[in-house]
Motif scaffolding. Structure first.
Motif, PDB file in Angstrom:
ATOM      1  N   PRO A   1     -20.461 -12.009 -24.053  1.00  0.00           N
ATOM      2  CA  PRO A   1     -20.155 -13.446 -24.140  1.00  0.00           C
ATOM      3  C   PRO A   1     -19.217 -13.797 -25.297  1.00  0.00           C
ATOM      4  O   PRO A   1     -18.609 -14.877 -25.289  1.00  0.00           O
ATOM      5  CB  PRO A   1     -21.537 -14.082 -24.334  1.00  0.00           C
ATOM      6  CG  PRO A   1     -22.505 -13.091 -23.780  1.00  0.00           C
ATOM      7  CD  PRO A   1     -21.906 -11.754 -24.103  1.00  0.00           C
ATOM      8  N   ARG A   2     -19.081 -12.946 -26.283  1.00  0.00           N
ATOM      9  CA  ARG A   2     -18.177 -13.211 -27.402  1.00  0.00           C
ATOM     10  C   ARG A   2     -16.727 -12.905 -27.054  1.00  0.00           C
ATOM     11  O   ARG A   2     -15.821 -13.197 -27.830  1.00  0.00           O
ATOM     12  CB  ARG A   2     -18.566 -12.367 -28.623  1.00  0.00           C
ATOM     13  CG  ARG A   2     -19.902 -12.725 -29.246  1.00  0.00           C
ATOM     14  CD  ARG A   2     -19.982 -12.211 -30.686  1.00  0.00           C
ATOM     15  NE  ARG A   2     -19.514 -10.834 -30.795  1.00  0.00           N
ATOM     16  CZ  ARG A   2     -20.300  -9.774 -30.884  1.00  0.00           C
ATOM     17  NH1 ARG A   2     -21.618  -9.940 -30.860  1.00  0.00           N
ATOM     18  NH2 ARG A   2     -19.795  -8.561 -31.000  1.00  0.00           N
ATOM     19  N   GLY A   3     -16.491 -12.272 -25.916  1.00  0.00           N
ATOM     20  CA  GLY A   3     -15.126 -11.939 -25.523  1.00  0.00           C
ATOM     21  C   GLY A   3     -14.736 -10.522 -25.808  1.00  0.00           C
ATOM     22  O   GLY A   3     -13.560 -10.153 -25.654  1.00  0.00           O
ATOM     23  N   THR A   4     -15.662  -9.667 -26.214  1.00  0.00           N
ATOM     24  CA  THR A   4     -15.351  -8.255 -26.440  1.00  0.00           C
ATOM     25  C   THR A   4     -14.964  -7.607 -25.114  1.00  0.00           C
ATOM     26  O   THR A   4     -15.580  -7.869 -24.069  1.00  0.00           O
ATOM     27  CB  THR A   4     -16.566  -7.522 -27.033  1.00  0.00           C
ATOM     28  OG1 THR A   4     -17.002  -8.202 -28.209  1.00  0.00           O
ATOM     29  CG2 THR A   4     -16.228  -6.083 -27.375  1.00  0.00           C
ATOM     30  N   HIS A   5     -13.924  -6.778 -25.147  1.00  0.00           N
ATOM     31  CA  HIS A   5     -13.495  -6.097 -23.925  1.00  0.00           C
ATOM     32  C   HIS A   5     -14.658  -5.253 -23.390  1.00  0.00           C
ATOM     33  O   HIS A   5     -15.348  -4.581 -24.161  1.00  0.00           O
ATOM     34  CB  HIS A   5     -12.284  -5.209 -24.196  1.00  0.00           C
ATOM     35  CG  HIS A   5     -11.648  -4.665 -22.960  1.00  0.00           C
ATOM     36  ND1 HIS A   5     -12.117  -3.542 -22.317  1.00  0.00           N
ATOM     37  CD2 HIS A   5     -10.579  -5.100 -22.237  1.00  0.00           C
ATOM     38  CE1 HIS A   5     -11.390  -3.301 -21.249  1.00  0.00           C
ATOM     39  NE2 HIS A   5     -10.428  -4.244 -21.180  1.00  0.00           N
ATOM     40  N   PRO A   6     -14.881  -5.283 -22.075  1.00  0.00           N
ATOM     41  CA  PRO A   6     -16.038  -4.551 -21.529  1.00  0.00           C
ATOM     42  C   PRO A   6     -16.055  -3.071 -21.896  1.00  0.00           C
ATOM     43  O   PRO A   6     -17.134  -2.508 -22.126  1.00  0.00           O
ATOM     44  CB  PRO A   6     -15.893  -4.755 -20.023  1.00  0.00           C
ATOM     45  CG  PRO A   6     -15.150  -6.034 -19.887  1.00  0.00           C
ATOM     46  CD  PRO A   6     -14.197  -6.077 -21.051  1.00  0.00           C
TER      47      PRO A   6
END
Length: 502
Positions: A296-301
């Motif tokens: 949810p923080r936007g870290t690349h999967p």
């Protein structure tokens, strides 16, 4: 000392009616055993069955009155009975269709006498046409002694050892145990209390045994199932292991743009290490929590998967760091540290990201079975190293007894943690199969796995996971079996797919 009775003389053989010779023990004509013929009794007495006349109820004895003792009649010597006259039956009271008397008589057609010679009263309702003069007998009625009508019957106290149980006023004997019809029901256990699966009433203690019947309760991890939206997982102990050392975690969250992200983590405990079941549970939980925090923080999967594997490794390492004085540490200090393998998959933003350490695998099975399936991971195992080094082909390597010896795992005694991650962008819908070797041992190649997956698994992932676990159990169930299914739905965009491996 046994007695010998003199055999009576027989005039004819009971078997063939031929007269036997004097002193013969067997018939000369048919061989009948004449010694087995019982002696004829002296007489055939007939006992009259009569009903004693109803006597008026005796007054209740006072507490001070002494119990009356009936006098005992002196024993009279046996005397020959007087001759009995022939019974004079009255004419039948009914006739058949030809006006001929029906030769049927009932016991009540003749007056009877009691043992004292007094005439017996007529039995009420003896004839089916006669109305009864007294209410019918009810065996469930209870006479009340010394109480008002409708009160509970007085129960006689239980007899002491060696004495008979006295009957109550109705003639029935008191029960030695409480009547189950009036027994108090078993109280319902308090909410949240685990109830025994055997007796359904006893409480289960912390050790997993019923406090009522002592039955050992099945462990919750022996078989686990979970379905969460479009992802489902099933884990089973198998047919040979005494416990389930696999674990899994499935979850879903949202990316910063609001698009969904689906996660599946599968871990396999290393049986040769201590507490493998705890290791797999700790790794699956830690990796899942790390992904739910970073995605949810936007870290690349793909980066999120790498960080999740590192977090899982730290959780497993912590299991080996027990206080030096603890009893559990002393019990396991001469064993290997807790260890497990891990494999996971993330579906987010049109990407399929997989990560692994060990020999658990991820397969891709397209919905259109005319397309080729694929295996998306490479094992950290002895067999994989032999194939990669060109020393053996795949068939030879996996036929070796050292094939499943892993070269990478999570645990305090692992050489160096090397998380593997790969990112794919499928151009067609399909099914992602995340599993331990307890399943792929029975469907090793991608084609074999695709053949084992039911055709409707992308619509019913839980049912598909159950079928795959059943496939492993039918094959022998030599290991714990865990599988998670993630349907990947995309619009067809052309041929090919992008893949990035780290």
């Amino acid at each position: 000392m046994s007695e010998s009775h003199q055999q009576p003389a027989l005039t004819r053989c009971p078997g063939c009616a031929e007269p036997p010779a004097s002193g013969d023990l067997y018939c000369g004509a048919c061989g009948y055993d004449l010694s087995a013929v019982a002696a004829r009794p002296d007489d055939r007495p007939t006992l009259a069955i009569t009903v004693p006349p109803a006597a008026p109820p005796a007054p209740a004895p006072s507490p001070s009155a002494a119990p009356a003792v009936a006098p005992t009649a002196p024993h009279a010597p046996d005397a020959p009975a007087p001759p009995v006259a022939a019974v004079q039956w009255p004419a039948a009271s009914e006739t058949d269709s030809s006006d001929v008397p029906v030769p049927v008589h009932r016991a009540t057609d003749l007056p009877g006498t009691d043992s004292g010679g007094k005439p017996l009263p007529a039995t009420p309702g003896a004839h089916h046409d006669d109305p009864p003069t007294t209410p019918p007998v009810r065996h469930d009625d209870r006479a009340v002694v010394g109480g008002p009508a409708g009160a509970e019957p007085a129960v006689a106290p239980l007899a002491t050892t060696g004495s008979a149980v006295p009957p109550d006023a109705s003639g029935d004997f008191a029960l030695a145990a409480p009547d189950p019809r009036t027994a108090e029901p078993t109280p319902t256990p308090a909410a949240g209390t685990k109830v025994c699966v055997a007796c359904r009433s006893g409480r289960v203690d912390p050790d997993g045994y019923c406090e009522n019947c002592g039955h050992a309760q099945p462990r919750e991890r022996d078989h686990m199932e979970q379905e969460l939206g479009s992802v489902a997982a099933v884990s089973d102990r198998g047919l040979r292991h005494h416990r389930n050392e696999d674990s899994f975690a499935v979850s879903s969250t949202a990316l910063p743009d609001g698009s969904p992200a689906v996660v599946a983590i599968v871990c396999d405990g290393v049986s040769s290490a201590s507490r493998p079941d705890e290791a797999s549970a700790a790794a699956a939980s830690a990796a899942n929590e790390a992904l739910l925090e970073s995605l949810p923080r936007g870290t690349h999967p793909q980066q999120a998967m790498h960080e999740a594997i590192v977090a899982a490794s730290e959780a497993v390492n912590a299991l080996a760091q027990d206080p030096p004085g603890s009893a559990e540490h002393e019990a396991h200090r001469h064993q290997n540290a807790p260890a497990c393998t891990l494999v996971g998959a993330i579906m987010a933003g049109g990407l399929l990201v997989v990560g692994w350490v060990g020999d658990s695998r991820v397969y891709w099975v397209p919905d259109d079975r005319t397309g080729p399936p694929a295996r998306l991971t490479e094992d950290d195992s002895w067999a994989a190293q032999m194939v990669a080094a060109g020393l053996m082909n795949e068939a030879e390597a996996y036929a070796d007894e050292r094939a499943h010896a892993i070269t990478g795992w999570l645990g305090a005694d692992s050489y160096e943690l090397e998380p593997h991650t790969a990112s794919f962008k499928p151009d067609r819908p399909g099914l992602v199969v995340v599993c331990t070797d307890g399943l792929w041992n029975y469907a090793e190649s991608a084609e074999e796995m695709a053949a084992a997956v039911p055709p409707e698994a992308h619509r019913r992932p839980l049912h598909g996971a159950q079928v795959l676990v059943g496939h492993a159990l039918d094959g022998g169930g030599h290991d714990n079996v865990t599988v998670a299914l993630l349907p990947f739905a995309v619009e067809p965009q052309g041929a090919g797919s992008a893949c990035t491996t780290v």
